[in-house]
Design an enzyme around this catalytic site. Structure first.
Site, PDB file in Angstrom:
ATOM      1  N   HIS A  63       0.380  -1.124   0.210  1.00  0.00           N
ATOM      2  CA  HIS A  63       0.132  -0.067   0.228  1.00  0.00           C
ATOM      3  C   HIS A  63       0.514   1.536  -0.025  1.00  0.00           C
ATOM      4  O   HIS A  63       1.738   1.121   0.609  1.00  0.00           O
ATOM      5  CB  HIS A  63      -1.286   0.028   1.384  1.00  0.00           C
ATOM      6  CG  HIS A  63      -1.810   1.331   1.388  1.00  0.00           C
ATOM      7  ND1 HIS A  63      -2.248   2.273   0.269  1.00  0.00           N
ATOM      8  CD2 HIS A  63      -1.685   2.037   2.400  1.00  0.00           C
ATOM      9  CE1 HIS A  63      -2.970   3.347   1.085  1.00  0.00           C
ATOM     10  NE2 HIS A  63      -2.909   3.212   1.889  1.00  0.00           N
ATOM     11  N   HIS A 118       0.536   6.000  -1.119  1.00  0.00           N
ATOM     12  CA  HIS A 118       0.265   7.285  -0.861  1.00  0.00           C
ATOM     13  C   HIS A 118       1.043   7.226  -2.758  1.00  0.00           C
ATOM     14  O   HIS A 118       1.080   8.417  -2.408  1.00  0.00           O
ATOM     15  CB  HIS A 118       0.372   8.191  -0.312  1.00  0.00           C
ATOM     16  CG  HIS A 118      -0.854   7.828   1.312  1.00  0.00           C
ATOM     17  ND1 HIS A 118      -1.399   8.132   1.044  1.00  0.00           N
ATOM     18  CD2 HIS A 118      -1.629   6.554   1.167  1.00  0.00           C
ATOM     19  CE1 HIS A 118      -2.042   7.240   2.542  1.00  0.00           C
ATOM     20  NE2 HIS A 118      -2.412   6.510   2.034  1.00  0.00           N
ATOM     21  N   ASP A 146       0.681  -5.432 -20.132  1.00  0.00           N
ATOM     22  CA  ASP A 146       1.421  -6.379 -19.407  1.00  0.00           C
ATOM     23  C   ASP A 146       1.438  -7.474 -18.019  1.00  0.00           C
ATOM     24  O   ASP A 146       1.821  -8.320 -17.592  1.00  0.00           O
ATOM     25  CB  ASP A 146       2.780  -6.288 -19.407  1.00  0.00           C
ATOM     26  CG  ASP A 146       3.614  -6.443 -20.749  1.00  0.00           C
ATOM     27  OD1 ASP A 146       2.662  -6.974 -21.614  1.00  0.00           O
ATOM     28  OD2 ASP A 146       4.370  -4.992 -20.980  1.00  0.00           O
ATOM     29  N   HIS A 181      -8.602   7.911  -1.489  1.00  0.00           N
ATOM     30  CA  HIS A 181      -8.101   7.137  -0.559  1.00  0.00           C
ATOM     31  C   HIS A 181      -6.151   7.009  -1.628  1.00  0.00           C
ATOM     32  O   HIS A 181      -5.542   7.882  -1.675  1.00  0.00           O
ATOM     33  CB  HIS A 181      -7.992   5.967   0.403  1.00  0.00           C
ATOM     34  CG  HIS A 181      -6.825   5.506   1.404  1.00  0.00           C
ATOM     35  ND1 HIS A 181      -6.933   4.543   2.177  1.00  0.00           N
ATOM     36  CD2 HIS A 181      -5.469   6.331   1.690  1.00  0.00           C
ATOM     37  CE1 HIS A 181      -6.063   3.670   3.091  1.00  0.00           C
ATOM     38  NE2 HIS A 181      -5.072   4.453   2.596  1.00  0.00           N
ATOM     39  N   TYR A 216       6.223 -15.140 -22.806  1.00  0.00           N
ATOM     40  CA  TYR A 216       6.960 -14.876 -22.622  1.00  0.00           C
ATOM     41  C   TYR A 216       8.486 -14.674 -21.252  1.00  0.00           C
ATOM     42  O   TYR A 216       8.284 -15.501 -20.531  1.00  0.00           O
ATOM     43  CB  TYR A 216       5.833 -12.273 -22.309  1.00  0.00           C
ATOM     44  CG  TYR A 216       7.134 -12.320 -22.006  1.00  0.00           C
ATOM     45  CD1 TYR A 216       7.698 -10.743 -22.644  1.00  0.00           C
ATOM     46  CD2 TYR A 216       8.046 -11.545 -20.411  1.00  0.00           C
ATOM     47  CE1 TYR A 216       8.604 -10.031 -22.327  1.00  0.00           C
ATOM     48  CE2 TYR A 216       8.639 -11.072 -20.423  1.00  0.00           C
ATOM     49  CZ  TYR A 216       9.151 -10.032 -21.368  1.00  0.00           C
ATOM     50  OH  TYR A 216      10.221  -8.297 -20.669  1.00  0.00           O
TER      51      TYR A 216
HETATM   52 ZN   LIG Z   1      -3.583   4.983   3.600  1.00  0.00          ZN
END
Ligand SMILES: [Zn+2]
Length: 234
Positions: free
Chosen positions: A95, A97, A120, A169, A227
């Site tokens: 995660h 930002h 891809d 978010h 690939y």
């Molecule tokens: Zn966050």
């Protein structure tokens, strides 16, 4: 994988986000899971990346209860847990930002697949979740964020887009390992930036054709992939 190795891999994946310029201060978090043991290793909450060591990585069970470590886990852990439950092949979750992916999340707009770089990695537009309701925000916010992600994928009926934008978010990405989840976060940011530029150059730009999108995704993923090297150790 031994727990010690998982912690080291999770530390390394977190540091990769810093190296690639995806995080500011203590923003962001990466986790990895040992499916065999039912344990998750995740970045501790609010610890600077510069001083973080493998010992600081927190180990919890799938209910988010601490098993090993002295520090509190990232507050986003319940979101990671829901992603692990929804996607059995996920071995890591990242995660961030990061600016461009977050800008799309804030705009509430899915990232269209304008080119083969996107195709891809992501078999379709990178989706956006629904906005959380006041009730979902008021209690179990992080778990409800994870459930909103799961609901969006239930609606889409796809398992081939290892990334999502949480409305208002930021993105969450996943992969077979913590390292791959971080890699997907880096690629997503690049794809988000290019999509933004594409629309800036030509507001009427259209997504890649289904044929070219499928060609690029399927030559790298699934049973017909060709690939790269057949033997990955080469
Ligand atoms: Zn966050």
């Amino acid at each position: 994988m031994r727990l010690k190795d998982l912690r080291r891999e999770v530390l390394e994946a977190n540091l990769e986000l810093v190296r690639r310029g995806l995080v500011l201060y203590t923003f962001g978090n990466v986790s990895g899971i040992s499916r065999a043991e039912g344990l998750i290793a995740i970045k501790p909450s609010g610890v600077p990346y510069e001083t973080m060591s493998a010992e600081d990585i927190v180990v919890t069970d799938l209910e988010g209860r601490m098993v090993e470590g002295k520090l509190r886990p990232s507050s986003d852990l319940p979101t990671h847990v829901e992603i692990y439950k929804r996607f059995p092949k996920a071995g890591g979750v990242a995660h961030t930002h990061s600016e461009f992916a977050t800008a799309w999340a804030q705009a509430g707009r899915p990232i269209p697949c304008f080119g083969t770089t996107h195709a891809d990695y992501f078999h379709g537009a990178v989706p956006v979740t629904a906005k959380l309701t006041p009730e979902e925000i008021a209690s179990a916010y992080e778990k409800n964020t994870g459930l909103a992600i799961c609901r969006r994928f239930d609606e889409l009926g796809t398992e081939s887009i290892p990334a999502v934008l949480v409305a208002g978010h930021a993105p969450f990405c996943w992969g077979e390992s913590a390292a791959e989840a971080a890699h997907h976060a880096v690629v997503l940011e690049s794809v988000a930036r290019m999509a933004y530029y594409t629309i800036g150059i030509h507001s009427g730009a259209t997504p890649l054709s289904r044929e070219l999108h499928d060609k690029h995704y399927l030559r790298k993923h699934g049973s017909t992939a060709y690939y790269g090297q057949a033997n990955k150790s080469q």
